[in-house]
Design a protein around this motif. Structure first.
Motif, PDB file in Angstrom:
ATOM      1  N   ASP A  90       0.857  -1.182   0.000  1.00  0.00           N
ATOM      2  CA  ASP A  90       0.000   0.000   0.000  1.00  0.00           C
ATOM      3  C   ASP A  90       0.896   1.237   0.000  1.00  0.00           C
ATOM      4  O   ASP A  90       1.664   1.477   0.939  1.00  0.00           O
ATOM      5  N   SER A  91       0.824   2.024  -1.057  1.00  0.00           N
ATOM      6  CA  SER A  91       1.732   3.170  -1.220  1.00  0.00           C
ATOM      7  C   SER A  91       1.586   4.200  -0.104  1.00  0.00           C
ATOM      8  O   SER A  91       2.473   5.033   0.096  1.00  0.00           O
ATOM      9  N   ASN A  92       0.472   4.172   0.618  1.00  0.00           N
ATOM     10  CA  ASN A  92       0.246   5.124   1.704  1.00  0.00           C
ATOM     11  C   ASN A  92       0.842   4.641   3.030  1.00  0.00           C
ATOM     12  O   ASN A  92       0.712   5.329   4.046  1.00  0.00           O
TER      13      ASN A  92
END
Length: 571
Positions: free
Chosen positions: A455-457
């Motif tokens: 998850d890039s976040n």
């Protein structure tokens, strides 16, 4: 070879139904930091544990400070004060470690503070990169061809024997049936420094450092050039999980081995093993690399070799024709010819700074001239179980998928949940469970490092590396129900099938290649957990299960399944 190293299955069809139940069903509840009452309790707990567990306390104070409570207030004055107090205490410990020249622990405090409280280390003027270079040099400076070592130049493989030793452990007299005889342990080792530092296996010298052993023990080494003289030696450091130990003897090494690399080895490549099989010193055997990534150790993937190895070879070097160490021989299966194993040298190089630290950097009080006690290097873990994640249609892994997290463990508290995919640790990309394991071996326990998820976040999540227990599943069992333990123990996820019958479940997921998979279980099978017994001395559980397996035509079957208490998939 120790049976607990093997991933094995013991399946026995029972003749009668076993009705007694000793299955734990209660669950541990993780602290909910969004609840103000729980936050108050945690503040007290963290304060009480600060001196005993400083970095862990700092990390938990950080989590409290950065978690909103139910009222929507993100920080209270007590939480801010606790965090600042924890950071200052860890900073004081950093300076104390620097003053003692304890570079390994200074690195642990500095790295954790840089991640959790970066402002606290801004004013540190010491060039920390120099410390990092010193640590790195311990793993890279072992070169037999270094002119500073004044080492003999070798011309043929047999010349390398000079750098090997026989490890001789005198355990006194053993009496059996009224007859006494000399009791000793014989192993092998090899020099990695001119000033007498030697590498061997932990299991060879275990009796000299194991507090549970109460008998007599004396450690000696014998040089290959003088097999009659026993020279006293001492243990500098050891790592149980990797089965590696570092010794020191007060002689100049006649030859020092270069620590090479196993990364350029391929299946079929020629290798040489040097050691003292059954006490026959200066023995060289030749063979090939048979396979890679055999999961016989919980924290390392080992090499399979067919070079002749026998009792006494343990701890000897595995080398190429140029004498570069590519592995450490540690095990052989005596009943099967040509089935032997070696620990890749990369694992030795990863932990050498921690093995050396107190001895090499003289962290003791120089006024008392004391000799450092043997240092145990502990492995790290975060209380999770997972597998290599592969994108659909891809053969190569692209991360580690978390399947289970222990309640209250580091992974759980950090907010990493089942289904998350770990892609990096401490800035190093990981594509498989094996790569994740190696990166964790390189790091000290009791420090905080960043984890990144697919998850890039969710990048750079601070996670505390706790000390890995000898048997992680025992600690999981203390925190969770036995049916949840089945996922990390057998690779079989269970869900309750009946509200009234607490030990009846339905299989909802099976990990490919797991004990459950190889035992013939499949999704939707009915399972009743009848009894679970921990054989701690032998390192495995015995689980009695009553089941209706689809692959068996839904016939009622009672099974007794043996499962090891540790696994490389637990991290």
């Amino acid at each position: 070879m120790n049976a607990k190293l093997l991933h094995f299955i013991l399946i026995t069809v029972l003749l009668s139904f076993i009705g007694c139940s000793s299955v734990k069903v209660s669950d541990y509840v993780s602290p909910n930091y969004s609840d103000s009452e729980i936050r108050a309790i945690e503040i007290q707990n963290i304060s009480e544990n600060l001196k005993e567990k400083p970095v862990e306390s700092l990390w938990k104070a950080y989590l409290l400070k950065n978690t909103e409570n139910i009222s929507g207030t993100s920080q209270s004055s007590d939480e801010i004060q606790l965090f600042n107090t924890s950071a200052n205490y860890c900073l004081d410990l950093y300076y104390q470690a620097r003053e003692k020249n304890d570079i390994v622990n200074a690195n642990r405090y500095y790295s954790s503070l840089s991640l959790l409280a970066p402002d606290s280390v801004k004013e540190i003027t010491i060039d920390f990169s120099e410390d990092q270079k010193k640590l790195a040099s311990l793993a890279t400076s072992h070169d037999a061809r270094n002119e500073e070592n004044d080492i003999i130049q070798t011309k043929k493989v047999s010349d390398f024997i000079a750098g090997t030793v026989t490890i001789w452990i005198d355990l006194g007299i053993k009496v059996e049936k009224g007859v006494g005889y000399a009791n000793r342990v014989i192993g092998s080792g090899f020099f990695i420094r001119k000033d007498g530092y030697i590498v061997t296996n932990y299991h060879v010298i275990e009796e000299t450092v194991n507090p549970k052993y109460e008998g007599y023990s004396r450690l000696y080494i014998k040089l290959s050039s003088d097999t009659e003289t026993r020279i006293p030696a001492r243990v500098v450091g050891y790592d149980k999980s990797l089965d590696i130990a570092l010794l020191k003897t007060e002689v100049d090494a006649p030859y020092v081995f270069t620590l090479g690399s196993s990364l350029n080895l391929e299946v079929g490549d020629t290798i040489y093993a040097i050691g003292s099989p059954i006490g026959l010193t200066s023995t060289i055997t030749r063979g090939i690399v048979s396979s890679y990534d055999r999961q016989l150790l919980s924290t390392a993937a080992v090499m399979q070799i067919d070079a002749a190895v026998n009792s006494g070879n343990s701890g000897g070097p595995l080398i190429n024709k140029d004498g570069e160490v590519q592995g450490i021989v540690f095990a052989g299966i005596t009943d099967y010819e040509g089935l032997n194993f070696a620990i890749p040298v990369e694992y030795l190089k990863a932990i050498i700074p921690r093995l050396y630290n107190d001895d090499f950097f003289d962290t003791n009080d120089t006024q008392n001239n004391s000799i450092s006690l043997p240092k145990e290097v502990t492995s790290a873990w975060i209380g999770a179980y997972g597998i290599t994640y592969k994108e659909p249609g891809q053969l190569e892994g692209s991360g580690v998928q978390v399947l289970y997290t222990m309640p209250g463990g580091s992974c759980d508290l950090a907010g990493i949940k089942s289904g998350d995919i770990i892609t990096a640790i401490n800035g190093q990309k990981v594509n498989s469970i094996e790569e994740l394991g190696f990166e964790m071996v390189k790091l000290s326990s009791k420090m905080v490092v960043p984890f990144s998820l697919a998850d890039s976040n969710r990048k750079d999540i601070p996670v505390y590396l706790d000390v890995r227990p000898e048997y992680p599943t025992l600690q999981i069992r203390e925190r969770d129900s036995d049916y949840n333990l089945m996922y990390s123990l057998l690779g079989m996820k269970l869900e309750n099938a009946s509200a009234s019958k607490k030990n009846q479940f339905i299989v909802t997921s099976i990990v490919k290649g797991s004990i459950a998979d190889e035992s013939g279980f499949s999704v939707h099978d009915s399972v009743t957990l009848e009894k679970m017994e921990a054989k701690e001395d032998d390192g495995y559980f015995v689980i009695q299960i009553y089941t209706k397996k689809r692959k068996s035509g839904y016939l009622n079957v009672s099974l007794s399944i043996g499962a090891p208490m540790d696994s490389y998939q637990i991290f």
